[in-house]
Design a protein around this motif. Structure first.
Motif, short mmCIF file in Angstrom:
data_model
loop_
_atom_site.label_atom_id
_atom_site.label_comp_id
_atom_site.label_asym_id
_atom_site.label_seq_id
_atom_site.Cartn_x
_atom_site.Cartn_y
_atom_site.Cartn_z
N UNK A 179 69.95 25.59 34.48
CA UNK A 179 68.62 25.91 33.97
C UNK A 179 68.67 26.09 32.46
N UNK A 180 69.64 26.87 31.98
CA UNK A 180 69.78 27.10 30.54
C UNK A 180 69.98 25.79 29.79
N UNK A 181 70.82 24.92 30.32
CA UNK A 181 71.11 23.66 29.65
C UNK A 181 69.91 22.73 29.64
N UNK A 182 69.20 22.65 30.78
CA UNK A 182 68.02 21.78 30.83
C UNK A 182 66.91 22.31 29.92
N UNK A 183 66.89 23.62 29.71
CA UNK A 183 65.87 24.22 28.84
C UNK A 183 66.27 24.15 27.37
N UNK A 184 67.40 23.51 27.06
CA UNK A 184 67.77 23.27 25.68
C UNK A 184 68.58 24.36 25.01
N UNK A 185 69.18 25.26 25.80
CA UNK A 185 70.00 26.32 25.23
C UNK A 185 71.41 25.80 24.96
N UNK A 186 72.03 26.33 23.92
CA UNK A 186 73.36 25.90 23.51
C UNK A 186 74.40 26.92 23.96
N UNK A 187 75.49 26.43 24.54
CA UNK A 187 76.60 27.31 24.91
C UNK A 187 77.36 27.68 23.64
N UNK A 188 77.36 28.97 23.30
CA UNK A 188 77.99 29.42 22.07
C UNK A 188 79.39 30.00 22.28
N UNK A 189 79.70 30.39 23.51
CA UNK A 189 81.03 30.96 23.73
C UNK A 189 81.16 31.61 25.09
N UNK A 190 82.35 32.15 25.32
CA UNK A 190 82.66 32.85 26.57
C UNK A 190 83.00 34.29 26.23
#
Length: 200
Positions: free
Chosen positions: A152-163
């Protein structure tokens, strides 16, 4: 300005959905959705550790309504535009009004899986946060094992910044790492909820 004096809409409309602030009386449909979705929600959501009573759900709704008015958290209940069925909930929590920035959280009624509704709702909520509330940053913390929520986050255009290591404890007691997803206004597309920004 004191956040309680800020004026912005209490309802968001997307192509298929209406997101609105909690209202007294919502407890019944919320409770029904939680009861039906308990197996999907329990691994990730603290409120689903035990099945709530209708009265507990209604109390939670009324508290959410009060927090919305006080600008302590902006929770929205999601309904079909046509038919009015309850779909789930999404909201802006942990506000830092000085920036401002928020955390986004969401959950879906299991009856509604596989239709793209939550992605649509999160996109609408994101647009609302940037263009009506003035957010400068939105964040999501999602357990590394929760692939559905990550999508959901990825399809909504959010960027993975870290773990973030050992950031949370799951409902079964295990320590869990979390992915930090984020979005800022400069990452918004031209087409969004509200008036397009012609300066982009």
């Amino acid at each position: 300005m004191d956040p309680i004096l800020l004026d912005f809409p209490s309802e968001i409309k997307t192509r298929r959905l209406i997101l609105r602030m909690p209202k007294p009386g919502d407890g019944q449909v919320i409770n029904e959705a939680i009861c039906h979705s308990i197996n999907d929600l329990r691994p990730w959501m603290a409120f689903a550790k035990d099945i709530p009573t209708v009265e507990e759900s209604e109390k939670n709704v009324r508290e959410a309504c009060a927090k919305f008015i006080l600008r302590e958290a902006l929770r929205f209940h999601i309904f079909h535009k046509e038919g009015g069925q309850f779909i789930g909930s999404a909201g802006l929590s942990h506000p830092h009004w000085d920036l401002p920035k928020f955390m986004i959280g969401y959950w879906l009624n299991s009856y509604e899986k596989g239709q793209g509704y939550m992605t649509e709702a999160v996109q609408g909520l994101t647009d609302f946060a940037f263009h009506h509330v003035g957010a400068k940053r939105l964040e999501m913390l999602i357990a590394v094992d929760n692939r559905k929520s990550q999508k959901v986050a990825e399809r909504a255009g959010y960027t993975l910044e870290g773990v973030l290591k050992n950031e949370d404890r799951l409902m079964d007691g295990r320590l869990a790492d979390s992915y930090l997803y984020a979005k800022t206004p400069d990452k918004m597309e031209r087409t969004h909820y509200g008036v397009p920004d012609e300066n982009k």
